[in-house]
Motif scaffolding. Structure first.
Motif, short mmCIF file in Angstrom:
data_model
loop_
_atom_site.label_atom_id
_atom_site.label_comp_id
_atom_site.label_asym_id
_atom_site.label_seq_id
_atom_site.Cartn_x
_atom_site.Cartn_y
_atom_site.Cartn_z
N ARG A 30 -6.00 -0.47 3.17
CA ARG A 30 -5.31 -1.25 4.20
C ARG A 30 -6.29 -2.16 4.92
O ARG A 30 -7.51 -1.98 4.84
CB ARG A 30 -4.61 -0.33 5.20
N LEU A 31 -5.72 -3.13 5.62
CA LEU A 31 -6.50 -4.12 6.35
C LEU A 31 -6.22 -4.05 7.84
O LEU A 31 -5.10 -3.71 8.25
CB LEU A 31 -6.13 -5.54 5.87
N PHE A 32 -7.22 -4.42 8.61
CA PHE A 32 -7.04 -4.58 10.06
C PHE A 32 -7.34 -6.04 10.39
O PHE A 32 -8.36 -6.58 9.95
CB PHE A 32 -7.97 -3.64 10.83
N LEU B 259 -2.29 -3.39 7.95
CA LEU B 259 -1.44 -3.96 6.91
C LEU B 259 -1.79 -3.27 5.60
O LEU B 259 -2.96 -3.23 5.22
CB LEU B 259 -1.67 -5.46 6.78
N GLN B 260 -0.79 -2.75 4.93
CA GLN B 260 -1.03 -1.99 3.70
C GLN B 260 -0.40 -2.71 2.51
O GLN B 260 0.61 -3.39 2.64
CB GLN B 260 -0.44 -0.59 3.82
N ALA B 261 -1.02 -2.55 1.35
CA ALA B 261 -0.49 -3.15 0.13
C ALA B 261 -1.00 -2.37 -1.08
O ALA B 261 -2.00 -1.63 -1.00
CB ALA B 261 -0.90 -4.61 0.03
N LYS B 262 -0.32 -2.58 -2.19
CA LYS B 262 -0.77 -1.96 -3.44
C LYS B 262 -1.92 -2.76 -4.04
O LYS B 262 -2.83 -2.20 -4.65
CB LYS B 262 0.40 -1.89 -4.43
N GLN B 263 -1.86 -4.10 -3.88
CA GLN B 263 -2.87 -4.98 -4.44
C GLN B 263 -3.26 -6.04 -3.41
O GLN B 263 -2.43 -6.43 -2.57
CB GLN B 263 -2.36 -5.67 -5.70
N PHE B 264 -4.50 -6.51 -3.51
CA PHE B 264 -5.00 -7.51 -2.56
C PHE B 264 -5.70 -8.64 -3.33
O PHE B 264 -6.22 -8.42 -4.44
CB PHE B 264 -6.01 -6.87 -1.59
N VAL B 265 -5.74 -9.80 -2.71
CA VAL B 265 -6.45 -10.95 -3.29
C VAL B 265 -7.29 -11.59 -2.19
O VAL B 265 -6.79 -11.86 -1.10
CB VAL B 265 -5.49 -11.99 -3.89
N MET C 169 2.75 -2.45 8.39
CA MET C 169 3.57 -3.23 7.47
C MET C 169 3.08 -3.00 6.05
O MET C 169 1.88 -3.01 5.79
CB MET C 169 3.50 -4.71 7.83
N ASN C 170 4.00 -2.81 5.14
CA ASN C 170 3.68 -2.52 3.74
C ASN C 170 4.14 -3.66 2.84
O ASN C 170 5.26 -4.17 2.98
CB ASN C 170 4.36 -1.22 3.30
N PHE C 171 3.26 -4.01 1.88
CA PHE C 171 3.56 -5.08 0.94
C PHE C 171 3.14 -4.66 -0.46
O PHE C 171 2.37 -3.71 -0.64
CB PHE C 171 2.80 -6.36 1.34
N ASP C 172 3.65 -5.40 -1.44
CA ASP C 172 3.14 -5.22 -2.79
C ASP C 172 1.78 -5.89 -2.90
O ASP C 172 0.85 -5.34 -3.49
CB ASP C 172 4.10 -5.84 -3.82
N THR C 173 1.68 -7.11 -2.33
CA THR C 173 0.45 -7.89 -2.42
C THR C 173 0.14 -8.53 -1.09
O THR C 173 1.04 -9.10 -0.44
CB THR C 173 0.56 -9.00 -3.48
N ILE C 174 -1.11 -8.48 -0.67
CA ILE C 174 -1.58 -9.24 0.49
C ILE C 174 -2.68 -10.18 0.02
O ILE C 174 -3.63 -9.75 -0.64
CB ILE C 174 -2.12 -8.32 1.60
#
Length: 455
Positions: free
Chosen positions: A312-314, A323-329, A1-6
């Motif tokens: 990305r995150l597992f 889970l993939q995103a351009k930015q993370f918090v 799954m791809n997101f702008d932000t996770i």
């Protein structure tokens, strides 16, 4: 799954960041492992009640510039007064729009809220039925207070609160009485009603007949003009409407106080934010947690500008599907929420192994006097970040991982009464930084596309 932000963490900081990202049209996901610290909170928004040295703060916003100069390592110093004010005003507007209006004193001062122990605690914003006592308690206009509980309810003891209130000299003229009310609905439940918690009683009061019975009982112990103090026993979704209904039926002035956990005042904030996040199209991954992240290393010729990038995150629930995103918090909280953990000789950030701002010696983590007026040093420890709150790993910046809330170092939210303020402000700042970066990236990509078309 791809997101702008996770966003990792579903507490105050994480949800504030998530709502702001969605406002800007970003595809956003929140990974929440379980109940956040909001289930244990007062439901009021503390911005700044004391300095780290213990000096009371009367007007938080006016104090921020001086405070930042005096405590340059504090998150407020990095955020700046303008960002903190914008963030808190944005949060106030957002919560009002989703059904939980929050108000402050018109003069910009903190106010006191009543605690379940009968003490006064300074705060900045409160929910509609949290009575706002002036910081100068001698100006209190309430003449009579009636402390009421539900028969057998263990999480609010009016007699204890009454005894403590009588110790406050500025309230010596205040008449204080107590009462306990029984509900006939107790006869229809199989459990002993003394075992019920606030959330159980809220289910009973979801029936109109039970609310009417409560309203009639309140009128037997109080008169219009009295301040009637009740434990927070009204549901998070409909609680405010039920309180308005009872106030209209009785013509009494009601005051909610938070109880021992679960605190429905805190849950009201969390559930309202989560509901709004989902309604706006956000992806909420409840009951899941991140087990690891996959990084790439960007090696620059200048070592100081070499950095990591989180790709990305597992998570536990998604197994081999990242889970993939351009930015993370990262907003996983401190020790209470297991955003930080401590072992025999060091502290760790358990997900990514981020660098920690900590004392080298464990004996420096705490005061030898457990009840010292000075707080224990470990409460101000947290992860190292850049001035822009980007995470640091092995001495290198992770350029697309921002941090927010209690996981940050340099402040003590309990002593200072700054927990909600830092959480909202740092979450808002992370969102604003991400929005700016992604908008610049999209603009650059569009310009490149136009140039290619022209060629």
């Amino acid at each position: 799954m791809n997101f702008d932000t996770i966003i990792i963490g579903g507490g105050m900081a994480g949800l504030s960041c998530a709502l702001r990202c969605l406002e800007a049209g970003l595809k956003t996901a929140v990974i929440a492992s379980g109940q956040s610290a909001l289930h244990f909170s007062s439901g009021s928004i503390d911005v700044l009640a004391k300095t780290p040295s213990g000096k009371p703060v009367i007007n938080p916003m006016d104090s921020l510039e001086t405070f930042s100069k005096e405590y340059p390592s504090h998150p407020y110093a990095a955020l700046g007064k303008e960002t903190v004010e914008r963030a808190i005003n944005w949060y106030k507007t957002t919560l009002s729009a989703i059904g939980v209006p929050l108000t402050s004193q018109k003069d910009g001062l903190n106010h006191y809220r009543l605690t379940p122990l009968g003490t006064m605690k300074s705060t900045w914003l409160s929910q509609p039925f949290v009575h706002q006592f002036p910081m100068d308690l001698e100006k209190n206009k309430t003449q009579k207070m009636v402390l009421i509980t539900i028969d057998g309810f263990r999480d609010f003891q009016p007699k204890l609160a009454q005894d403590n209130l009588k110790q406050i000299t500025q309230l010596s003229d205040l008449e204080i009485t107590t009462a306990s009310i029984s509900l006939s609905a107790f006869n229809d439940i199989q459990r002993n009603h003394c075992e019920l918690r606030s959330i159980d009683i809220s289910r009973l009061l979801s029936k109109r007949a039970n609310r009417q019975e409560l309203a009639y009982a309140l009128q037997q112990h109080a008169n219009p003009g009295d301040l009637v103090v009740l434990p927070s026993i009204f549901g998070n979704g409909t609680g405010l409407s039920y309180l308005r209904e009872i106030e209209q039926l009785t013509k009494l002035t009601l005051c909610e106080v938070p109880t021992m956990p679960p605190s429905l005042l805190g849950i009201r904030l969390e559930e309202s934010m989560k509901h709004a996040f989902i309604e706006l199209g956000g992806t909420m991954l409840n009951g899941d947690h991140v087990v690891q992240g996959e990084f790439s290393y960007v090696d620059k010729s200048d070592p100081e500008h070499s950095h990591y990038r989180l790709n990305r995150l597992f998570t536990k629930n998604h197994g081999d599907f990242p889970l993939q995103a351009k930015q993370f918090v990262l907003a996983t909280g401190s020790f209470f929420s297991q955003g930080l953990k401590a072992n025999v000789d060091s502290m760790i950030e358990p997900i990514f192994g981020l660098d920690i701002a900590q004392s080298d010696k464990r004996t420096d983590w705490y005061s030898h006097d457990f009840f010292s007026t000075q707080s224990h040093p470990f409460l101000s420890m947290g992860i190292k970040t850049t001035a822009n709150f980007q995470a640091i790993k092995s001495g290198h910046v992770i350029d697309n991982l921002y941090c927010a809330g209690a996981i940050l170092s340099g402040y003590n939210p309990i002593l200072e009464g700054s927990g909600s303020g830092v959480a909202i402000s740092s979450g808002f700042h992370a969102a604003e930084s991400i929005i700016e970066q992604l908008q610049c990236s999209d603009s650059l990509q569009n310009n490149n596309t136009k140039a290619e078309v022209a060629l």
